[in-house]
Scaffold this active site. Structure first.
Site, PDB file in Angstrom:
ATOM      1  N   THR A 128       0.827  -1.206   0.000  1.00  0.00           N
ATOM      2  CA  THR A 128       0.000   0.000   0.000  1.00  0.00           C
ATOM      3  C   THR A 128       0.860   1.253   0.000  1.00  0.00           C
ATOM      4  O   THR A 128       0.607   2.192  -0.753  1.00  0.00           O
ATOM      5  CB  THR A 128      -0.951   0.002   1.214  1.00  0.00           C
ATOM      6  OG1 THR A 128      -1.881  -1.072   1.076  1.00  0.00           O
ATOM      7  CG2 THR A 128      -1.719   1.315   1.302  1.00  0.00           C
ATOM      8  N   ASN A 175      -6.115  -9.063  -8.025  1.00  0.00           N
ATOM      9  CA  ASN A 175      -6.123  -9.723  -6.730  1.00  0.00           C
ATOM     10  C   ASN A 175      -7.376 -10.553  -6.480  1.00  0.00           C
ATOM     11  O   ASN A 175      -7.374 -11.443  -5.628  1.00  0.00           O
ATOM     12  CB  ASN A 175      -5.950  -8.694  -5.602  1.00  0.00           C
ATOM     13  CG  ASN A 175      -6.872  -7.512  -5.743  1.00  0.00           C
ATOM     14  OD1 ASN A 175      -6.708  -6.700  -6.661  1.00  0.00           O
ATOM     15  ND2 ASN A 175      -7.862  -7.407  -4.867  1.00  0.00           N
ATOM     16  N   SER A 207       4.784  -6.711  -2.108  1.00  0.00           N
ATOM     17  CA  SER A 207       4.519  -6.894  -0.677  1.00  0.00           C
ATOM     18  C   SER A 207       4.966  -8.283  -0.253  1.00  0.00           C
ATOM     19  O   SER A 207       4.514  -9.289  -0.815  1.00  0.00           O
ATOM     20  CB  SER A 207       3.024  -6.707  -0.387  1.00  0.00           C
ATOM     21  OG  SER A 207       2.773  -6.730   0.999  1.00  0.00           O
ATOM     22  N   ALA A 208       5.850  -8.356   0.745  1.00  0.00           N
ATOM     23  CA  ALA A 208       6.518  -9.618   1.100  1.00  0.00           C
ATOM     24  C   ALA A 208       5.567 -10.688   1.604  1.00  0.00           C
ATOM     25  O   ALA A 208       5.800 -11.885   1.386  1.00  0.00           O
ATOM     26  CB  ALA A 208       7.600  -9.353   2.143  1.00  0.00           C
ATOM     27  N   HIS A 209       4.493 -10.310   2.284  1.00  0.00           N
ATOM     28  CA  HIS A 209       3.642 -11.337   2.891  1.00  0.00           C
ATOM     29  C   HIS A 209       2.790 -12.085   1.869  1.00  0.00           C
ATOM     30  O   HIS A 209       2.097 -13.051   2.210  1.00  0.00           O
ATOM     31  CB  HIS A 209       2.754 -10.731   3.984  1.00  0.00           C
ATOM     32  CG  HIS A 209       1.619  -9.906   3.486  1.00  0.00           C
ATOM     33  ND1 HIS A 209       0.315 -10.353   3.485  1.00  0.00           N
ATOM     34  CD2 HIS A 209       1.570  -8.652   2.982  1.00  0.00           C
ATOM     35  CE1 HIS A 209      -0.480  -9.412   3.010  1.00  0.00           C
ATOM     36  NE2 HIS A 209       0.260  -8.377   2.697  1.00  0.00           N
ATOM     37  N   CYS A 249      -8.003  -6.089   2.152  1.00  0.00           N
ATOM     38  CA  CYS A 249      -7.942  -4.732   2.697  1.00  0.00           C
ATOM     39  C   CYS A 249      -9.304  -4.068   2.740  1.00  0.00           C
ATOM     40  O   CYS A 249      -9.501  -3.076   3.432  1.00  0.00           O
ATOM     41  CB  CYS A 249      -6.984  -3.881   1.866  1.00  0.00           C
ATOM     42  SG  CYS A 249      -5.279  -4.483   1.899  1.00  0.00           S
TER      43      CYS A 249
END
Length: 383
Positions: free
Chosen positions: A77, A156, A202-204, A328
């Site tokens: 984000t 997504n 985004s790593a996760h 989100c």
């Protein structure tokens, strides 16, 4: 009691993935033993600074760009905010028109619309019925004063992969920049498929830690800092460096890239078997984006006669984790903006449920989840 009722099955990997045990081990020393501040000039700080340099270099190699183009953020984000706002504001003399695809993550859409207060005009481009943003649609939306275009690498919700190469060519021919949210595709698909002037990661999403991401901004692209208060990240992103998470991000991306072909083949087989069983067990199922190229993990279903929120709730009660869309915005009760933009009927939009598979899922879980979904749908339809 059926044999599977006590099992819990996680099928929401598009929202987040479990932290890989090997990645956690790589991070552990930086929580306590190697604890210095990377901005400090003494040996404690230099030790951490060296680790960050290695992490930046590793990410750059995995992506295929120079290290100087890598900026660490607190997540996807923030990376999207940095790209959309930072590039647009720094290049205002070119114009104040921004083009975004209508299926972008809220981090992109809301960043773009926030610039209206500075006089920017936003044009949304809808996908076709398969969820694909057509290059000709982007080209039609371009104007002489277009400064930035934002189109994600893969959606997504549906997992539909976008034709970024063709879009990039048309955007650059018009003298504008292209921003590409690669949060869903990172670690699963090569970055070379998505040429752009900037990416968000985004790593996760690829079994790394939460709370860390990457903004890659191409050399020569001007942008303004959006996080002030320090000289970290070469003065363009203030804030004390989150060393453990950055180390974990780099390790996770490298591991995901190394194993992506094997993992993609396995995850795709799970997804395909799940969809095959669901279609056989349940009438009135529409697989969103089925006719387009999709990420191997995503299965976005619209089920007639049911509300997606009800399906997700009942699935959870039976131990299956799924989603109605972007994590989100999962607290919202508004219809999916992605499925709406695709032109699906109101019934298809309201009946949308996303299942997303990961490398730790099993064939048995895919089969059981399909059976439980059929029972949930039957229960809802019988009322």
């Amino acid at each position: 009691m059926t044999a599977y009722q006590n099992e819990k099955i996680y099928l929401d990997h598009a929202a987040t993935t479990p932290l890989d045990e090997d990645i956690f081990k790589k991070m552990t020393p930086f929580f306590k033993g190697v604890f210095g501040n990377a901005s400090s000039q003494h040996s404690f700080g230099r030790e951490v600074a060296n680790a960050l340099t290695c992490a930046r270099d590793d990410v750059a190699r995995a992506i295929g760009v120079p290290s100087k183009e890598i900026y660490f953020t607190c997540g996807g984000t923030e990376a999207d905010n940095l790209g959309i706002k930072g590039i647009s504001l720094a290049n205002a003399e070119k114009g104040k028109h921004i083009v975004v695809s209508a299926i972008e993550h809220p981090a992109v859409l809301e960043s773009a619309y926030s610039l209206r207060q500075f006089g920017y005009e936003i044009t949304e481009v809808n996908p076709d019925g398969d969820g694909v943003i057509r290059p000709e649609s982007i080209e039609k939306a371009l104007r002489p004063d277009t400064v930035l275009v934002a189109v994600m690498s893969a959606n997504n919700e549906t997992g539909v992969i976008q034709p970024i190469k063709e879009i990039y060519e048309r955007v650059h021919a018009a003298g504008a920049y292209l921003w590409c949210d690669c949060v869903q595709s990172a670690g699963a698909l090569p970055f070379s498929l998505f040429p752009a002037d900037g990416w968000a990661i985004s790593a996760h999403k690829f079994n790394g830690p939460k709370g860390v991401g990457v903004a890659r901004i191409k050399s020569g692209v001007r942008f303004l800092p959006q996080m002030c208060g320090g000289h970290q990240e070469r003065g363009l992103r203030g804030g004390t460096i989150n060393t453990p998470s950055i180390v974990g991000c780099a390790e996770a991306l490298c591991k995901a890239q190394k194993n992506c072909d094997e993992v993609n083949a396995y995850v795709s087989s799970l997804r395909n078997e799940f969809e095959k069983r669901v279609v056989a067990l349940i009438d009135g199922v529409h697989i969103n984006g089925k006719n387009a190229q999709r990420l191997p993990s995503h299965s976005d279903l619209s089920i007639s006669g049911c509300e997606g929120q009800n399906i997700v709730m009942l699935l959870d009660m039976k131990g299956v984790a799924a989603s109605t869309g972007a994590a989100c915005s999962s607290g919202a009760t508004t219809p999916s903006h992605v499925l709406t933009a695709m032109g699906l009927s109101a019934e298809c939009v309201s009946g949308g449920v996303r299942f997303s598979f990961g490398k730790d899922n099993t064939p048995s879980e895919a089969q059981i989840a399909a059976q439980i979904l059929s029972e949930v749908v039957s229960s809802i339809r019988s009322k």
